[in-house]
Structures are given as C-alpha cells and as structure tokens.
Scaffold this motif. Sequence first.
Motif, PDB file in Angstrom:
ATOM      1  N   GLU A 146      39.982  40.739  35.777  1.00  0.00           N
ATOM      2  CA  GLU A 146      39.578  39.405  36.204  1.00  0.00           C
ATOM      3  C   GLU A 146      38.961  38.635  35.035  1.00  0.00           C
ATOM      4  O   GLU A 146      39.230  37.446  34.850  1.00  0.00           O
ATOM      5  CB  GLU A 146      38.591  39.500  37.364  1.00  0.00           C
ATOM      6  CG  GLU A 146      38.027  38.176  37.853  1.00  0.00           C
ATOM      7  CD  GLU A 146      39.096  37.236  38.387  1.00  0.00           C
ATOM      8  OE1 GLU A 146      38.838  36.020  38.423  1.00  0.00           O
ATOM      9  OE2 GLU A 146      40.188  37.710  38.765  1.00  0.00           O
ATOM     10  N   ARG A 147      38.147  39.343  34.248  1.00  0.00           N
ATOM     11  CA  ARG A 147      37.570  38.694  33.061  1.00  0.00           C
ATOM     12  C   ARG A 147      38.668  38.285  32.082  1.00  0.00           C
ATOM     13  O   ARG A 147      38.649  37.177  31.531  1.00  0.00           O
ATOM     14  CB  ARG A 147      36.567  39.631  32.373  1.00  0.00           C
ATOM     15  CG  ARG A 147      35.240  39.767  33.088  1.00  0.00           C
ATOM     16  CD  ARG A 147      34.208  40.433  32.205  1.00  0.00           C
ATOM     17  NE  ARG A 147      34.540  41.824  31.936  1.00  0.00           N
ATOM     18  CZ  ARG A 147      34.151  42.841  32.678  1.00  0.00           C
ATOM     19  NH1 ARG A 147      33.403  42.625  33.754  1.00  0.00           N
ATOM     20  NH2 ARG A 147      34.486  44.078  32.369  1.00  0.00           N
ATOM     21  N   GLN A 148      39.650  39.189  31.892  1.00  0.00           N
ATOM     22  CA  GLN A 148      40.763  38.865  31.002  1.00  0.00           C
ATOM     23  C   GLN A 148      41.575  37.702  31.545  1.00  0.00           C
ATOM     24  O   GLN A 148      42.017  36.832  30.787  1.00  0.00           O
ATOM     25  CB  GLN A 148      41.644  40.093  30.807  1.00  0.00           C
ATOM     26  CG  GLN A 148      40.975  41.213  30.040  1.00  0.00           C
ATOM     27  CD  GLN A 148      41.866  42.439  29.909  1.00  0.00           C
ATOM     28  OE1 GLN A 148      43.001  42.447  30.373  1.00  0.00           O
ATOM     29  NE2 GLN A 148      41.352  43.490  29.287  1.00  0.00           N
ATOM     30  N   LYS A 169      36.124  58.470  45.168  1.00  0.00           N
ATOM     31  CA  LYS A 169      35.056  57.499  44.943  1.00  0.00           C
ATOM     32  C   LYS A 169      35.006  57.093  43.468  1.00  0.00           C
ATOM     33  O   LYS A 169      34.881  55.905  43.133  1.00  0.00           O
ATOM     34  CB  LYS A 169      33.717  58.100  45.367  1.00  0.00           C
ATOM     35  CG  LYS A 169      32.538  57.142  45.242  1.00  0.00           C
ATOM     36  CD  LYS A 169      31.253  57.806  45.723  1.00  0.00           C
ATOM     37  CE  LYS A 169      30.060  56.867  45.557  1.00  0.00           C
ATOM     38  NZ  LYS A 169      28.799  57.515  45.998  1.00  0.00           N
ATOM     39  N   GLU A 170      35.110  58.113  42.578  1.00  0.00           N
ATOM     40  CA  GLU A 170      35.110  57.810  41.141  1.00  0.00           C
ATOM     41  C   GLU A 170      36.328  56.978  40.751  1.00  0.00           C
ATOM     42  O   GLU A 170      36.220  56.040  39.945  1.00  0.00           O
ATOM     43  CB  GLU A 170      35.082  59.119  40.348  1.00  0.00           C
ATOM     44  CG  GLU A 170      33.763  59.881  40.474  1.00  0.00           C
ATOM     45  CD  GLU A 170      33.811  61.224  39.775  1.00  0.00           C
ATOM     46  OE1 GLU A 170      34.882  61.566  39.228  1.00  0.00           O
ATOM     47  OE2 GLU A 170      32.778  61.933  39.770  1.00  0.00           O
ATOM     48  N   SER A 171      37.494  57.349  41.338  1.00  0.00           N
ATOM     49  CA  SER A 171      38.706  56.570  41.052  1.00  0.00           C
ATOM     50  C   SER A 171      38.554  55.132  41.540  1.00  0.00           C
ATOM     51  O   SER A 171      38.982  54.185  40.863  1.00  0.00           O
ATOM     52  CB  SER A 171      39.923  57.222  41.718  1.00  0.00           C
ATOM     53  OG  SER A 171      40.138  58.520  41.217  1.00  0.00           O
ATOM     54  N   ARG A 185      36.084  48.689  38.312  1.00  0.00           N
ATOM     55  CA  ARG A 185      35.736  48.274  36.949  1.00  0.00           C
ATOM     56  C   ARG A 185      36.941  47.674  36.233  1.00  0.00           C
ATOM     57  O   ARG A 185      36.836  46.663  35.533  1.00  0.00           O
ATOM     58  CB  ARG A 185      35.174  49.458  36.164  1.00  0.00           C
ATOM     59  CG  ARG A 185      33.778  49.888  36.585  1.00  0.00           C
ATOM     60  CD  ARG A 185      33.166  50.815  35.556  1.00  0.00           C
ATOM     61  NE  ARG A 185      33.888  52.074  35.474  1.00  0.00           N
ATOM     62  CZ  ARG A 185      33.608  53.157  36.193  1.00  0.00           C
ATOM     63  NH1 ARG A 185      32.611  53.126  37.080  1.00  0.00           N
ATOM     64  NH2 ARG A 185      34.302  54.262  36.044  1.00  0.00           N
ATOM     65  N   LYS A 186      38.110  48.318  36.429  1.00  0.00           N
ATOM     66  CA  LYS A 186      39.326  47.794  35.807  1.00  0.00           C
ATOM     67  C   LYS A 186      39.684  46.422  36.373  1.00  0.00           C
ATOM     68  O   LYS A 186      40.104  45.527  35.634  1.00  0.00           O
ATOM     69  CB  LYS A 186      40.483  48.772  36.008  1.00  0.00           C
ATOM     70  CG  LYS A 186      40.358  50.036  35.176  1.00  0.00           C
ATOM     71  CD  LYS A 186      41.546  50.959  35.385  1.00  0.00           C
ATOM     72  CE  LYS A 186      41.432  52.213  34.520  1.00  0.00           C
ATOM     73  NZ  LYS A 186      42.578  53.140  34.742  1.00  0.00           N
TER      74      LYS A 186
END
Length: 449
Positions: A154-156, A140-142, A148-149
Amino acid sequence: MEETLKILVVDDDEVDRMAVRLALTKADVYMELCEVSDGNNALSALQNTNFDCVFLDYCLPNQDSFTLIHKLRSCEIKVPLVILTAQGEEKIAVDLLQAGATDYLIRSQLNSEHLVLVLRNTMRLYRAEMKADLAYQQLKESNEQLIRKNQELERQRQQIQLQNLRLLEASRLKSQFLATISHELRTPMNAIIGFSQILLRPKFGQLTNQQADLVERILNNGKHLLMLLNEVLDFSKLEAGKLELKPEICDLSKIVNNTVGEIRSLAEAKKLSLLVEIELENTLVFNDPVRVHQILINLLSNAVKFTEYGSIKVEVKEITRNQLSISIKDTGIGISPQDYQHIFEAFRQVDQGISRKYPGTGLGLAIIDSLVQMMGGKIFLESQLGVGSVFKIELPRQISLSPHAGDNTRDNYSWNVGSDDGIYYSQQNLPHLPFQFNKVSLGYPDLKL
C-alpha cells in the motif's frame, strides 16, 4: 507402549499414588515416574521438567486443582492433564476439563487396561492440540507477514501514485512548454521564410548566384525548421487533446496527386521513381484535407528519406463502399521486427544517436498514428530489413465527429441541426456521393451515425 514416557502423579494420598504406579507398571508402560503430594511441588516439577502426562488429584491440600491449572496456563506450561476423581464427582471433573484439563479418570475404574486407554487418548488428543496450536501459530505469523506485506504494498502503491501524479504534471508542463516555445518560434521563423522569399524576387534587386544560393539555403532550412516546429506543436495539441479535425467534402485523388507533386523533386534528386495508382470509383470523401495531406507528406517524406535507390509507390483503393485504403510502398532500408512495437512511439527513432544518418524529431509517425485514430482508421506496417516497407492506412470514407470517432461500422450519416437556418443538400446536388446529407448546420456539426 514402546517409548519411555515421563509421567508425573500429583496426589496427597500415598495409597492413591501407589495405585496409579501399580496400574502403569502392570500395563507394561515404559516410564520415568515422578510423584509429588501438593500443587506447589507439582508446579516446580513442571517448570523444570517436560512431562508427557500428569495425573492430578482433583482435591489437593492448601491448593485446589483449578488454581494449579490456572498457574500452569499463566506460566504457559502445556502438558496433558488427567484428573483423578471419585465416583459421583464427575461434574467437578467436567468443570476442570473446561478449565484446561485433557481428560479425567474415576478412581474406582482405575485398572491397567482403562489407565492405558485413557493415557493413549490423552496423549493423542494433546498432540493433536499441539499440532493445531502450531498450525494456528504459523497461520497467525503468516497472516501478520501478509498484513505487513500488504501495508508495504500500500505504501508502494501510494508512492507510485504520487510519482504518477508528478509525471503527469511534468508531462503537462512539458507539453505546455513545447506548445509555447513552438508557437513563439514560429513567428520569427515565418518572418525569416517571408523575407527570404522577398529577397529572391527579381523586383527587389538582382542577387548574384552566390547570394541567391545562400538565400535559398536560408529559405529551405527555415522551411525545414518550421516543419519541425509544426510537428512539435501538433504533438503538444494531440497530447493535450486540443487538436480538432475540420472535415469537409474533398477530392482524395487531388490531395494525393498534389502531395506527390510536392515530394517529387526530392525523389528525383535521389533518382527514385515515384508512382501513383488510384483505383476509386468515387474520389470524394468527407475528411480533413489538411490532416490527410499531413499524413501523406509525412509518410512520403519518410519513404524518400529512407530509400537510397529503387522506387516509391502510392496506392489508393476502395476496400468497401465506405472504407478506403492508402498504401505507401518503398524499397528502402526497412525496419527490423523488434522495432515494430516502438516505431509509432513519440520521440522514438530506430537510430537514436546524435550523429545519426537520418535526422528528425521522431514525432512524425506518432502524429500520423494519432490522426488516423482520430479519423476512426487504422495503420498497418509490413517491413523487411534491406527490402523495404509498406505503410497501409485504412480510413472511413466519411469520418465521424462524434466522441466515438472510431465507430464506422454503420453506413448512413445524418446531421443534427442547431437552428432552423441551414444549407440543404440532396442526392441530386451531390450525385457522386454514395450517401446523402439531409441538412447541414452553419454552426459546429455533430455527426450522428
């Protein structure tokens, strides 16, 4: 069991608690045993101590086992729970298992062997569940990190896309500016060249030797500047996709010889031998003579510019019936292998310094490369530092005006006619051509392979 286990027994009946204690003792279980009689004390003990297993009476005073299990789960207390139930109450035990208990044990079957077996299975199952929960939590954390990555990527990507749009707009404005400024500068430059030529004519008055020398310098520098402006203008048109070829039937040998004649004086000034070798059974081609001349004059000018001594040789040969090659060989300074990939890039020169020995815009080879591609041809480079260079161009005998200009693998061309009015040619009219024009439109022709 060799490890010391912390075990909690929750039962309001002293006799039942004793039975569990005796069974565990008889089974030689290494343990620290804690006993409580109700759910509240059990919850308090579980909050303060980590137990390896809990034996829980299914029926407690003032608080049933369902309520206790619910409280444990609310407090996020995870521990193996073995429900102690009476014969015939298995359904209640199953309901407790669904609520969160790990296993159940019928009191009538309470003996050391059965108790140890249930204890082992309960702890094994609990540990497996803990590993699964841990793996799930890590997954779940991964997954959250991956999300998030991905969001950051996507922002980049959006930023890069925005930057690309800005770069494209900047490139468009740059090309537009270059085209405009080149066009505007050509008019006064042509006037300078024209007036210089007029001043050199005897009928307009005899100039002294010094005056004639100065005017000739003005004329030569004007022509050089005009050539640079034309390069910039051509490059701007190529970038914008507005440069079009205007092919016609022409004699390639004449184009080559005339171009060599233009450059010969420059070669002789540096005491370079300039050789021409044309091996063509048929010298007629269908191409844009102006652009073919431009390609040749650029390559020959570079050969003269970068050759200090030795020779320059032009070779024109037939590769196949419909494929020709033009090679420019020199004994100049050569090009290092690491510069091969950049040599045809716009504004790129091997010597980028302001005080470089060999001047120029750095557009000549970029323009040549683009023109050769438009003609459906290819350009090859062989070079060695201190030995010389060979620029070889392979072109189709008949270039295509279709969007797929590079597709010259088919042999026969025909012309589409926009109207019934046209000029007819036959093999008898053009006996030297290895192909036949069926019909030529007076309008813009569309070559069709």
